[in-house]
Enzyme design. Structure first.
Site, mmCIF file in Angstrom:
data_model
loop_
_atom_site.group_PDB
_atom_site.id
_atom_site.type_symbol
_atom_site.label_atom_id
_atom_site.label_comp_id
_atom_site.label_asym_id
_atom_site.label_seq_id
_atom_site.Cartn_x
_atom_site.Cartn_y
_atom_site.Cartn_z
ATOM 1 N NE ARG A 18 -0.614 -0.004 4.979
ATOM 2 C CZ ARG A 18 -0.175 1.042 5.693
ATOM 3 N NH1 ARG A 18 -0.275 2.249 5.198
ATOM 4 N NH2 ARG A 18 0.356 0.852 6.878
ATOM 5 C CG ASP A 77 9.262 -7.652 10.591
ATOM 6 O OD1 ASP A 77 9.994 -6.716 10.213
ATOM 7 O OD2 ASP A 77 8.734 -7.702 11.718
ATOM 8 C CB VAL A 78 12.362 -5.221 6.145
ATOM 9 C CG1 VAL A 78 11.645 -5.440 4.823
ATOM 10 C CG2 VAL A 78 11.827 -3.993 6.882
ATOM 11 C CG ASN A 104 8.279 2.156 0.289
ATOM 12 O OD1 ASN A 104 8.203 3.385 0.256
ATOM 13 N ND2 ASN A 104 7.260 1.386 0.676
ATOM 14 C CE1 TYR A 175 10.000 7.681 9.277
ATOM 15 C CE2 TYR A 175 9.990 10.073 9.115
ATOM 16 C CZ TYR A 175 9.783 8.835 8.544
ATOM 17 O OH TYR A 175 9.359 8.756 7.231
ATOM 18 C CB ILE A 208 4.092 11.543 0.180
ATOM 19 C CG1 ILE A 208 5.547 12.000 -0.087
ATOM 20 C CG2 ILE A 208 3.481 10.900 -1.065
ATOM 21 C CD1 ILE A 208 5.746 13.037 -1.157
HETATM 22 P P1 NDP Z 1 2.784 3.366 4.880
HETATM 23 O O1 NDP Z 1 2.846 3.219 6.342
HETATM 24 O O2 NDP Z 1 1.521 3.857 4.268
HETATM 25 O O3 NDP Z 1 3.200 2.013 4.147
HETATM 26 C C1 NDP Z 1 4.364 1.355 4.533
HETATM 27 C C2 NDP Z 1 4.249 -0.100 4.183
HETATM 28 O O4 NDP Z 1 5.429 -0.740 4.701
HETATM 29 C C3 NDP Z 1 3.056 -0.765 4.846
HETATM 30 O O5 NDP Z 1 2.488 -1.719 4.003
HETATM 31 C C4 NDP Z 1 3.695 -1.386 6.078
HETATM 32 O O6 NDP Z 1 3.010 -2.499 6.623
HETATM 33 C C5 NDP Z 1 5.031 -1.827 5.519
HETATM 34 N N1 NDP Z 1 5.996 -2.083 6.578
HETATM 35 C C6 NDP Z 1 6.200 -1.348 7.718
HETATM 36 N N2 NDP Z 1 7.121 -1.932 8.480
HETATM 37 C C7 NDP Z 1 7.496 -3.069 7.834
HETATM 38 C C8 NDP Z 1 8.406 -4.112 8.145
HETATM 39 N N3 NDP Z 1 9.087 -4.129 9.283
HETATM 40 N N4 NDP Z 1 8.551 -5.111 7.253
HETATM 41 C C9 NDP Z 1 7.857 -5.133 6.104
HETATM 42 N N5 NDP Z 1 6.946 -4.185 5.762
HETATM 43 C C10 NDP Z 1 6.786 -3.169 6.629
HETATM 44 O O7 NDP Z 1 3.980 4.347 4.510
HETATM 45 P P2 NDP Z 1 4.127 5.399 3.323
HETATM 46 O O8 NDP Z 1 3.670 4.797 2.062
HETATM 47 O O9 NDP Z 1 3.571 6.684 3.770
HETATM 48 O O10 NDP Z 1 5.716 5.575 3.327
HETATM 49 C C11 NDP Z 1 6.573 4.670 2.633
HETATM 50 C C12 NDP Z 1 8.006 5.030 2.955
HETATM 51 O O11 NDP Z 1 8.237 6.409 2.674
HETATM 52 C C13 NDP Z 1 8.380 4.835 4.426
HETATM 53 O O12 NDP Z 1 9.719 4.418 4.522
HETATM 54 C C14 NDP Z 1 8.216 6.231 5.012
HETATM 55 O O13 NDP Z 1 9.011 6.425 6.163
HETATM 56 C C15 NDP Z 1 8.704 7.073 3.838
HETATM 57 N N6 NDP Z 1 8.205 8.436 3.856
HETATM 58 C C16 NDP Z 1 6.861 8.710 3.787
HETATM 59 C C17 NDP Z 1 6.396 10.032 3.771
HETATM 60 C C18 NDP Z 1 4.940 10.367 3.681
HETATM 61 O O14 NDP Z 1 4.599 11.569 3.834
HETATM 62 N N7 NDP Z 1 4.042 9.441 3.413
HETATM 63 C C19 NDP Z 1 7.345 11.146 3.894
HETATM 64 C C20 NDP Z 1 8.740 10.755 3.965
HETATM 65 C C21 NDP Z 1 9.135 9.447 3.934
HETATM 66 P P3 NDP Z 1 1.805 -2.287 7.698
HETATM 67 O O15 NDP Z 1 0.664 -1.800 6.882
HETATM 68 O O16 NDP Z 1 1.586 -3.625 8.281
HETATM 69 O O17 NDP Z 1 2.292 -1.257 8.680
#
Ligand code: NDP
Length: 269
Positions: A18, A77-78, A104, A175, A208
């Site tokens: 997602r 899980d990464v 990501n 973070y 974003i």
């Molecule tokens: P989301 O939380 O919407 O999506 C992140 C996805 O990564 C989810 O599916 C989540 O799973 C999964 N995830 C989290 N932890 C793990 C793990 N340990 N192992 C495997 N999968 C994992 O995040 P965004 O789409 O908003 O953000 C994506 C990336 O961009 C992230 O790294 C975030 O820090 C970075 N970012 C985002 C910004 C924003 O404004 N959106 C701004 C700056 C950076 P689950 O649904 O189970 O949590």
């Protein structure tokens, strides 16, 4: 094959079920790559109304196959190194190679008030550093041996504007520290892998608006958040995919070790 085409390449996107990761995965498939999505919960979008509506309740692998590419989702899980390694080995065996990796998966926790640098809870600090920095390290560690075999590779890591500067008030210190670590890790990895034909670059998004976060941004007063953005709007997952496209293809074959902000002109340096 054009410099933009990814025909015959295999891409992995962690956290691709997602949010922004899903947009990365879709763009890579659109460009011709076969795509493996790696996520700790490949259906978690169902837990967020706005996100679920945005994706029409469709699992990532199903959406990706509409481009005529091979696509699968893997639960992993990464932060668990053994699991990342075995999942990547499985993907390499099933897809034939690993050519592009987008690190990501990540994210923060808590509120600005509960995550100040001097008082953030040690368990929260550890969890966020593990999810972001160690997750990126374990992902690269699992992917690189496969890429070395090909003599070509693209690694894109994901930081944040929070990893480049501390916002007023100083919240989300855990973070920011983890995302800053990703930037430096990227630069070292780029130095190591350049001679092997593998480029390593980092993206640093600002705000974003994913399906999930757009609701939160609205409640925080979206106008005040975008006041200082040159383009006066939030970024979109597709804006991020545009930058990824540049970094994942041969459009950027002499670009490595860089950090590209995706923030509509907010960055000051
Ligand atoms: P989301 O939380 O919407 O999506 C992140 C996805 O990564 C989810 O599916 C989540 O799973 C999964 N995830 C989290 N932890 C793990 C793990 N340990 N192992 C495997 N999968 C994992 O995040 P965004 O789409 O908003 O953000 C994506 C990336 O961009 C992230 O790294 C975030 O820090 C970075 N970012 C985002 C910004 C924003 O404004 N959106 C701004 C700056 C950076 P689950 O649904 O189970 O949590």
């Amino acid at each position: 094959m054009s410099a933009k085409s990814l025909n015959g390449k295999t891409a992995i996107v962690t956290g691709g079920a997602r949010g922004i990761g899903r947009a990365y995965a879709l763009r890579l498939a659109q460009l011709g790559a076969d795509v493996a999505v790696v996520d700790q919960n490949v259906r978690s979008y169902e837990e967020y109304d706005a996100e679920n509506k945005l994706v029409g309740g469709t699992p990532a692998e199903e959406a990706l196959r509409k481009f005529g590419r091979k696509a699968e989702s893997y639960t992993c899980d990464v932060t668990e190194e053994d699991s990342v390694k075995s999942t990547f080995d499985q993907i390499a065996a099933e897809f034939g190679s690993i050519d592009i990796v987008v690190c990501n998966a990540g994210g923060g926790s808590g509120t600005p008030a509960t995550t100040l640098a001097s008082s953030v809870d040690p368990s929260d600090f550890t969890a966020v550093v593990e999810r972001n920095l160690y997750g990126t390290y374990f992902t690269c560690r699992a992917a690189v041996p496969h890429m070395r075999d090909n003599g070509w590779g693209r690694i894109i890591t994901v930081s944040s504007q929070a990893g480049r500067r501390a916002d007023r008030g100083g919240g989300y210190a855990h973070y920011g520290a983890a995302k800053a670590g990703i930037i430096m890790y990227t630069k070292y990895l780029a130095q190591e892998l350049g001679p092997a034909g593998i480029t390593v670059n980092c993206v640093a998004p600002g705000y974003i608006a994913t399906g999930r976060l757009s609701v939160m941004f609205e409640s925080m007063g979206s106008e005040s958040l975008t006041d200082e953005v040159a383009l006066r709007r939030f970024g979109t997952p597709e804006d991020c995919a545009d930058v990824l496209q540049f970094l994942a293809t041969d459009q950027s074959s002499y670009v490595t070790g860089t950090v590209i902000p995706i923030d509509g002109g907010t960055t000051e340096f």
